[in-house]
Design a protein around this motif. Structure first.
Motif, PDB file in Angstrom:
ATOM      1  N   LEU A   1      -7.455  77.701  88.793  1.00 61.18           N
ATOM      2  CA  LEU A   1      -9.351  77.031  88.985  1.00 61.18           C
ATOM      3  C   LEU A   1      -9.291  75.326  89.787  1.00 61.18           C
ATOM      4  CD1 LEU A   1     -12.171  78.191  88.843  1.00 61.18           C
ATOM      5  CD2 LEU A   1     -11.899  77.570  86.425  1.00 61.18           C
ATOM      6  N   VAL A   2      -8.362  74.714  89.477  1.00 61.57           N
ATOM      7  CA  VAL A   2      -9.192  73.628  89.509  1.00 61.57           C
ATOM      8  C   VAL A   2      -7.950  73.878  91.431  1.00 61.57           C
ATOM      9  CG1 VAL A   2      -7.206  71.468  89.820  1.00 61.57           C
ATOM     10  CG2 VAL A   2      -8.048  71.937  87.595  1.00 61.57           C
ATOM     11  N   ASP A   3      -7.650  74.445  91.732  1.00 58.03           N
ATOM     12  CA  ASP A   3      -7.333  74.654  92.852  1.00 58.03           C
ATOM     13  C   ASP A   3      -8.317  75.259  94.245  1.00 58.03           C
ATOM     14  OD1 ASP A   3      -5.490  73.295  93.210  1.00 58.03           O
ATOM     15  OD2 ASP A   3      -3.673  74.712  93.370  1.00 58.03           O
ATOM     16  N   GLN A   4      -9.140  76.247  93.125  1.00 61.09           N
ATOM     17  CA  GLN A   4     -10.064  76.938  93.958  1.00 61.09           C
ATOM     18  C   GLN A   4     -11.306  75.822  94.038  1.00 61.09           C
ATOM     19  OE1 GLN A   4     -11.594  80.206  91.572  1.00 61.09           O
ATOM     20  NE2 GLN A   4     -13.461  80.175  92.797  1.00 61.09           N
ATOM     21  N   ALA A   5     -11.972  75.151  93.069  1.00 60.41           N
ATOM     22  CA  ALA A   5     -12.872  74.032  92.764  1.00 60.41           C
ATOM     23  C   ALA A   5     -12.456  73.357  94.308  1.00 60.41           C
ATOM     24  CB  ALA A   5     -13.016  73.178  91.582  1.00 60.41           C
ATOM     25  N   ARG A   6     -11.219  73.014  94.148  1.00 55.42           N
ATOM     26  CA  ARG A   6     -11.222  71.557  95.206  1.00 55.42           C
ATOM     27  C   ARG A   6     -11.410  72.169  96.578  1.00 55.42           C
ATOM     28  NH1 ARG A   6      -4.829  69.494  94.933  1.00 55.42           N
ATOM     29  NH2 ARG A   6      -6.362  68.468  96.307  1.00 55.42           N
ATOM     30  N   ARG A   7     -10.562  73.874  97.030  1.00 57.66           N
ATOM     31  CA  ARG A   7     -10.553  74.271  98.143  1.00 57.66           C
ATOM     32  C   ARG A   7     -12.248  74.743  98.838  1.00 57.66           C
ATOM     33  NH1 ARG A   7      -7.411  77.864  96.173  1.00 57.66           N
ATOM     34  NH2 ARG A   7      -9.268  79.056  95.972  1.00 57.66           N
ATOM     35  N   GLU A   8     -12.898  75.128  97.409  1.00 58.49           N
ATOM     36  CA  GLU A   8     -14.172  75.477  97.807  1.00 58.49           C
ATOM     37  C   GLU A   8     -15.469  74.354  98.395  1.00 58.49           C
ATOM     38  OE1 GLU A   8     -13.942  80.052  95.311  1.00 58.49           O
ATOM     39  OE2 GLU A   8     -16.076  78.518  94.823  1.00 58.49           O
ATOM     40  N   THR A   9     -14.805  72.929  97.170  1.00 56.30           N
ATOM     41  CA  THR A   9     -15.953  72.189  97.089  1.00 56.30           C
ATOM     42  C   THR A   9     -15.527  70.861  98.598  1.00 56.30           C
ATOM     43  OG1 THR A   9     -15.065  70.738  95.684  1.00 56.30           O
ATOM     44  CG2 THR A   9     -16.872  72.421  94.997  1.00 56.30           C
ATOM     45  N   GLY A  10     -14.576  71.112  98.564  1.00 58.96           N
ATOM     46  CA  GLY A  10     -14.107  70.033  99.431  1.00 58.96           C
ATOM     47  C   GLY A  10     -13.378  68.877  98.966  1.00 58.96           C
ATOM     48  N   SER A  11     -13.619  68.882  97.576  1.00 61.19           N
ATOM     49  CA  SER A  11     -13.113  67.027  97.510  1.00 61.19           C
ATOM     50  C   SER A  11     -11.530  67.569  96.292  1.00 61.19           C
ATOM     51  CB  SER A  11     -13.704  67.846  95.438  1.00 61.19           C
ATOM     52  OG  SER A  11     -13.708  66.806  94.684  1.00 61.19           O
ATOM     53  N   GLU A  12     -11.346  66.160  96.587  1.00 58.63           N
ATOM     54  CA  GLU A  12      -9.970  66.367  96.372  1.00 58.63           C
ATOM     55  C   GLU A  12      -9.564  65.969  94.732  1.00 58.63           C
ATOM     56  OE1 GLU A  12      -8.926  62.104  98.042  1.00 58.63           O
ATOM     57  OE2 GLU A  12      -9.048  62.874 100.226  1.00 58.63           O
ATOM     58  N   GLN A  13     -10.367  65.530  94.016  1.00 57.20           N
ATOM     59  CA  GLN A  13     -10.356  65.590  92.917  1.00 57.20           C
ATOM     60  C   GLN A  13     -11.870  66.550  91.759  1.00 57.20           C
ATOM     61  OE1 GLN A  13      -9.521  61.839  91.672  1.00 57.20           O
ATOM     62  NE2 GLN A  13      -8.049  61.889  91.324  1.00 57.20           N
ATOM     63  N   VAL A  14     -11.332  67.132  91.057  1.00 57.33           N
ATOM     64  CA  VAL A  14     -11.551  67.587  89.238  1.00 57.33           C
ATOM     65  C   VAL A  14     -12.095  66.533  88.295  1.00 57.33           C
ATOM     66  CG1 VAL A  14     -11.611  69.728  90.469  1.00 57.33           C
ATOM     67  CG2 VAL A  14     -10.282  69.029  87.827  1.00 57.33           C
ATOM     68  N   ASP A  15     -13.018  67.203  87.851  1.00 57.51           N
ATOM     69  CA  ASP A  15     -13.510  66.547  86.427  1.00 57.51           C
ATOM     70  C   ASP A  15     -13.135  67.672  85.005  1.00 57.51           C
ATOM     71  OD1 ASP A  15     -13.707  63.797  86.858  1.00 57.51           O
ATOM     72  OD2 ASP A  15     -15.993  63.903  87.473  1.00 57.51           O
ATOM     73  N   LEU A  16     -12.314  67.162  84.632  1.00 60.03           N
ATOM     74  CA  LEU A  16     -12.088  68.300  83.234  1.00 60.03           C
ATOM     75  C   LEU A  16     -13.873  68.371  81.948  1.00 60.03           C
ATOM     76  CD1 LEU A  16      -8.128  68.631  82.525  1.00 60.03           C
ATOM     77  CD2 LEU A  16     -10.076  70.214  84.654  1.00 60.03           C
ATOM     78  N   VAL A  17     -14.063  68.916  81.710  1.00 61.96           N
ATOM     79  CA  VAL A  17     -14.335  69.104  80.647  1.00 61.96           C
ATOM     80  C   VAL A  17     -14.549  69.950  79.408  1.00 61.96           C
ATOM     81  CG1 VAL A  17     -16.889  69.329  80.056  1.00 61.96           C
ATOM     82  CG2 VAL A  17     -16.451  68.309  82.128  1.00 61.96           C
ATOM     83  N   ALA A  18     -13.480  69.883  78.710  1.00 62.65           N
ATOM     84  CA  ALA A  18     -12.514  70.595  77.969  1.00 62.65           C
ATOM     85  C   ALA A  18     -13.334  70.866  76.262  1.00 62.65           C
ATOM     86  CB  ALA A  18     -11.343  70.291  77.631  1.00 62.65           C
ATOM     87  N   HIS A  19     -13.730  71.857  76.744  1.00 67.03           N
ATOM     88  CA  HIS A  19     -14.404  72.398  74.330  1.00 67.03           C
ATOM     89  C   HIS A  19     -12.841  72.475  73.649  1.00 67.03           C
ATOM     90  CE1 HIS A  19     -16.897  74.681  71.687  1.00 67.03           C
ATOM     91  NE2 HIS A  19     -16.597  73.822  71.025  1.00 67.03           N
ATOM     92  N   SER A  20     -13.089  72.219  72.621  1.00 63.90           N
ATOM     93  CA  SER A  20     -12.270  72.387  71.099  1.00 63.90           C
ATOM     94  C   SER A  20     -10.866  72.411  72.316  1.00 63.90           C
ATOM     95  CB  SER A  20     -12.245  73.856  70.227  1.00 63.90           C
ATOM     96  OG  SER A  20     -12.104  73.867  69.818  1.00 63.90           O
ATOM     97  N   ALA A  21      -9.927  73.141  71.992  1.00 57.27           N
ATOM     98  CA  ALA A  21      -8.163  72.893  71.440  1.00 57.27           C
ATOM     99  C   ALA A  21      -8.624  73.330  73.857  1.00 57.27           C
ATOM    100  CB  ALA A  21      -8.091  74.450  71.515  1.00 57.27           C
ATOM    101  N   GLY A  22      -9.152  73.111  74.080  1.00 60.82           N
ATOM    102  CA  GLY A  22      -8.868  73.183  75.155  1.00 60.82           C
ATOM    103  C   GLY A  22      -9.072  71.564  75.937  1.00 60.82           C
ATOM    104  N   GLY A  23      -8.908  70.765  75.085  1.00 63.46           N
ATOM    105  CA  GLY A  23      -9.202  69.227  75.315  1.00 63.46           C
ATOM    106  C   GLY A  23      -7.251  69.128  75.137  1.00 63.46           C
ATOM    107  N   TRP A  24      -6.928  69.232  74.007  1.00 68.51           N
ATOM    108  CA  TRP A  24      -5.504  68.939  74.036  1.00 68.51           C
ATOM    109  C   TRP A  24      -4.658  69.823  75.236  1.00 68.51           C
ATOM    110  CZ3 TRP A  24      -1.662  72.428  72.332  1.00 68.51           C
ATOM    111  CH2 TRP A  24      -1.915  73.591  71.591  1.00 68.51           C
ATOM    112  N   LEU A  25      -4.596  71.000  75.235  1.00 67.39           N
ATOM    113  CA  LEU A  25      -3.812  71.752  76.110  1.00 67.39           C
ATOM    114  C   LEU A  25      -4.614  70.661  77.981  1.00 67.39           C
ATOM    115  CD1 LEU A  25      -5.537  75.417  75.027  1.00 67.39           C
ATOM    116  CD2 LEU A  25      -2.934  73.891  75.442  1.00 67.39           C
ATOM    117  N   ALA A  26      -6.103  70.565  78.506  1.00 65.92           N
ATOM    118  CA  ALA A  26      -6.284  69.525  79.201  1.00 65.92           C
ATOM    119  C   ALA A  26      -5.103  68.656  79.241  1.00 65.92           C
ATOM    120  CB  ALA A  26      -7.458  69.490  79.527  1.00 65.92           C
ATOM    121  N   ARG A  27      -4.711  67.848  78.035  1.00 63.65           N
ATOM    122  CA  ARG A  27      -3.985  66.725  78.279  1.00 63.65           C
ATOM    123  C   ARG A  27      -2.706  67.008  79.208  1.00 63.65           C
ATOM    124  NH1 ARG A  27      -4.225  64.779  72.627  1.00 63.65           N
ATOM    125  NH2 ARG A  27      -2.716  63.364  73.011  1.00 63.65           N
ATOM    126  N   ALA A  28      -2.062  68.555  78.358  1.00 61.60           N
ATOM    127  CA  ALA A  28      -1.129  68.877  78.060  1.00 61.60           C
ATOM    128  C   ALA A  28      -0.850  69.129  80.670  1.00 61.60           C
ATOM    129  CB  ALA A  28      -0.215  70.497  77.985  1.00 61.60           C
TER     130      ALA A  28
END
Length: 317
Positions: A119-146
């Motif tokens: 999904l990160v690759d898709q978001a970058r490809r479709e928007t032309g942005s080099e980076q993304v911001d991750l917003v992670a709820h609950s367990a998604g947050g520690w998984l995002a750190r990984a």
């Protein structure tokens, strides 16, 4: 630790605590609009949640956090997750490491992290942005750190293995500009008090990439925590304070008199080295406790009434 916002900036006390619950109505913070060139947001669901919880909770698209972000000009991508997908976490039960409390994110959470990479690759490809911001709820947050630290996920969802996990040099994923966590249990409980419910995966993540691990390498970390319910071990478990006592006990080893968002205690939701946003009267989820199909009717992190109280951390210089 720096404080991105104080509780007083977000909520006003009325009569304080009542039966262990902080009945505070969050104020409407200044509306945050996305500046031109703001990276897209990739929103990561919490354990047991699904995509619809963030795009059309209880069938209402307009009430979703994704719609609220889009109304503010943010381009939002929500990780594709079905509730049944979380049964894949049970793959870890087949490993000896799980029973020893020494699991990593593989194999129980590999499927989730692979989807994040895609999904990160898709978001970058479709928007032309080099980076993304991750917003992670609950367990998604520690998984995002990984995800940020595991090099094998830098190639569009490449499959992980026991041989590659954690083998990358200590460098962050180059596509991640910032990580905002919403009610994330960042630290495992003391092993002498209670067992890590993840079989050691959270313990491993926190030890491998402690705190705001890559803050010095350009990644912005923001930890958002709610202070809405005080645990009471003597209360009926059907009450918020009784339920919270049991949940806090599992997360941090102490439930009685502990404060948090009804699911995750405040002390666990804060991350060493991150900016902290502490919100009075804000709850963990859009759903009633113990359910996924009944609205709570209470303000949660992605609520329109609460969103701007932490969203400003992504637009400041």
């Amino acid at each position: 630790m720096r404080a991105a916002a104080a509780a007083a900036d977000v909520a006003t006390e009325t009569d304080g605590w009542e039966a262990g619950v902080r009945r505070v109505q969050p104020l409407n913070a200044d509306r945050v609009e996305a500046p031109q060139g703001t990276p897209p947001i990739v929103l990561l669901p919490g354990f047991g949640n699904c995509t619809a919880d963030y795009t059309a909770p209880f069938g209402d698209e307009e009430a979703s956090v994704a719609a609220a972000l889009q109304r503010r000009g943010f381009r939002c991508y929500v990780l594709p997750v079905e509730r049944k997908d979380w049964f894949k976490v049970a793959r870890a039960l087949l490993t000896l490491a799980y029973w020893r409390g020494a699991s990593t994110t593989h194999p129980g959470y590999s499927w989730y992290l692979e989807r994040v990479a895609e999904l990160v690759d898709q978001a970058r490809r479709e928007t032309g942005s080099e980076q993304v911001d991750l917003v992670a709820h609950s367990a998604g947050g520690w998984l995002a750190r990984a995800f940020i630290g595991q090099g094998e996920y830098r190639q569009g969802g490449a499959n992980a293995s026991e041989d590659t996990l954690g083998s990358a040099e200590l460098e962050p994923h180059p596509a991640v500009r910032a990580l905002v966590t919403l009610g994330t249990p960042h630290t495992p409980p003391p092993p002498d008090k209670v067992k890590d419910m993840t079989g050691g995966a959270l313990t491993w993540v926190d030890a491998t990439w402690p705190g705001a691990c890559f803050a010095g390498q350009g990644v912005r970390y923001v930890a958002v925590a709610g202070r809405a319910v005080r645990g009471d071990r003597d209360a009926d478990r059907r009450t918020l304070s009784g339920y919270a006592a049991g949940s806090y006990q599992q997360v941090c080893g102490e439930g009685h008199e502990t404060e948090g968002d009804a699911v995750v205690p405040l002390r666990s939701a804060l991350l060493e080295g991150a900016d902290h946003v502490m919100l009075d009267g804000v709850f963990h989820s859009m759903s009633r406790v113990r359910t996924f199909n009944e609205p709570s009717g209470l303000p949660w992190y992605g609520d329109e009434r609460v969103l701007d109280a932490w969203l400003h951390t992504l637009v400041r210089p």
